[in-house]
Design a protein around this motif. Sequence first.
Motif, PDB file in Angstrom:
ATOM      1  N   PHE A 163       0.804  -1.212   0.000  1.00 19.34           N
ATOM      2  CA  PHE A 163       0.000   0.000   0.000  1.00 19.34           C
ATOM      3  C   PHE A 163       0.845   1.273   0.000  1.00 19.34           C
ATOM      4  O   PHE A 163       0.487   2.278  -0.608  1.00 19.34           O
ATOM      5  N   THR A 164       1.966   1.243   0.703  1.00 20.90           N
ATOM      6  CA  THR A 164       2.755   2.470   0.900  1.00 20.90           C
ATOM      7  C   THR A 164       3.904   2.633  -0.089  1.00 20.90           C
ATOM      8  O   THR A 164       4.336   3.749  -0.366  1.00 20.90           O
ATOM      9  N   ALA A 165       4.435   1.520  -0.598  1.00 17.40           N
ATOM     10  CA  ALA A 165       5.558   1.585  -1.554  1.00 17.40           C
ATOM     11  C   ALA A 165       5.418   0.441  -2.549  1.00 17.40           C
ATOM     12  O   ALA A 165       6.245  -0.474  -2.588  1.00 17.40           O
ATOM     13  N   PRO A 166       4.371   0.456  -3.361  1.00 18.85           N
ATOM     14  CA  PRO A 166       4.059  -0.694  -4.215  1.00 18.85           C
ATOM     15  C   PRO A 166       5.160  -1.071  -5.191  1.00 18.85           C
ATOM     16  O   PRO A 166       5.277  -2.237  -5.572  1.00 18.85           O
ATOM     17  N   ALA A 167       5.989  -0.108  -5.601  1.00 16.67           N
ATOM     18  CA  ALA A 167       7.031  -0.400  -6.585  1.00 16.67           C
ATOM     19  C   ALA A 167       8.215  -1.159  -5.997  1.00 16.67           C
ATOM     20  O   ALA A 167       9.094  -1.606  -6.745  1.00 16.67           O
ATOM     21  N   ASN A 168       8.269  -1.322  -4.673  1.00 20.88           N
ATOM     22  CA  ASN A 168       9.398  -2.031  -4.070  1.00 20.88           C
ATOM     23  C   ASN A 168       9.424  -3.506  -4.446  1.00 20.88           C
ATOM     24  O   ASN A 168      10.485  -4.140  -4.458  1.00 20.88           O
TER      25      ASN A 168
END
Length: 295
Positions: A163-168
């Motif tokens: 939710f907070t850093a989906p590209a990780n």
Amino acid sequence: MTSTEMAVNAARLEFTSSISNRDYRLFVSVPPGDAPVAGWPVVYLMDGNLHFGITVDTLRIQACWPETQNAVVVGIGYPTDSLQTALALRNFDLTPPHDSPLAEDHWMRAMGSLDDFGGQSAYLRMIEEEVKPLVAKHCPINAADQTLIGHSLGGLTCLTSMFTAPANFQHYAAISPSIWFNNRSVLSYVEGFEATMKTGNAKVRLFLSTGEYEEISPMRPRYPAKGVPVPESTFQAMWNECAMVTLPSQLTERLKPLCGPNFDMKFVIHREEDHRSVVPAGIAGGIYFSQYRPD
């Protein structure tokens, strides 16, 4: 000659995090043979002390079939051979701060002091800034094909990361996620995630699952008076508050409208499984969903 395919022969990488100031042990299993041109896909598994072996063995078996790719498995754990020590340490790493006061008879009091929670943000930074570079030095990896898997509080942390850093990560597998924790505060991130997905700035796939017997079945655990530090009323309140089937089901309905070119998801209720027995089924499903490559 040792087999590179078996979990028991995995490498161990230990380090002290400068972010959390805690000691960690990485269990790293690299598939046999040469890495793909783009590097190995990587499966990052929280609770490495608990579930690393079953994850490696499940992936290696599935990868015997051509539609499932092989991958490096990284179990993120602690430098201990004690299961109880690992369980105590993970409570802090896999939770946000608990910002609401709890009544003295609340069932969470049995889990320890509120000081035992709250390290999730630093833990996720540690994975991104310290674990991933260590793994990249150990073997060639494909930074564009990475999966994060977690069960229970690990499932909560998995959702928080998405939710907070989906590209990780490109793939997430949240098994029986503890959405209930801290008054369901993880759901406060969903609106921002929805906005990110609509911009097309990230491409994400989610495997979400839970066990049928975690909430709604007459087979739910009865109150085992011996050894339980809370009265039966508090024990039942725990099951009602956790809503381990209802909350993932509701989250699925909310996320379904996002499905399209940039977001894909699968939700599974594992029949006749409870919070303990669901782990192998959840890991098998998460591995297949994240590593399936039909072409």
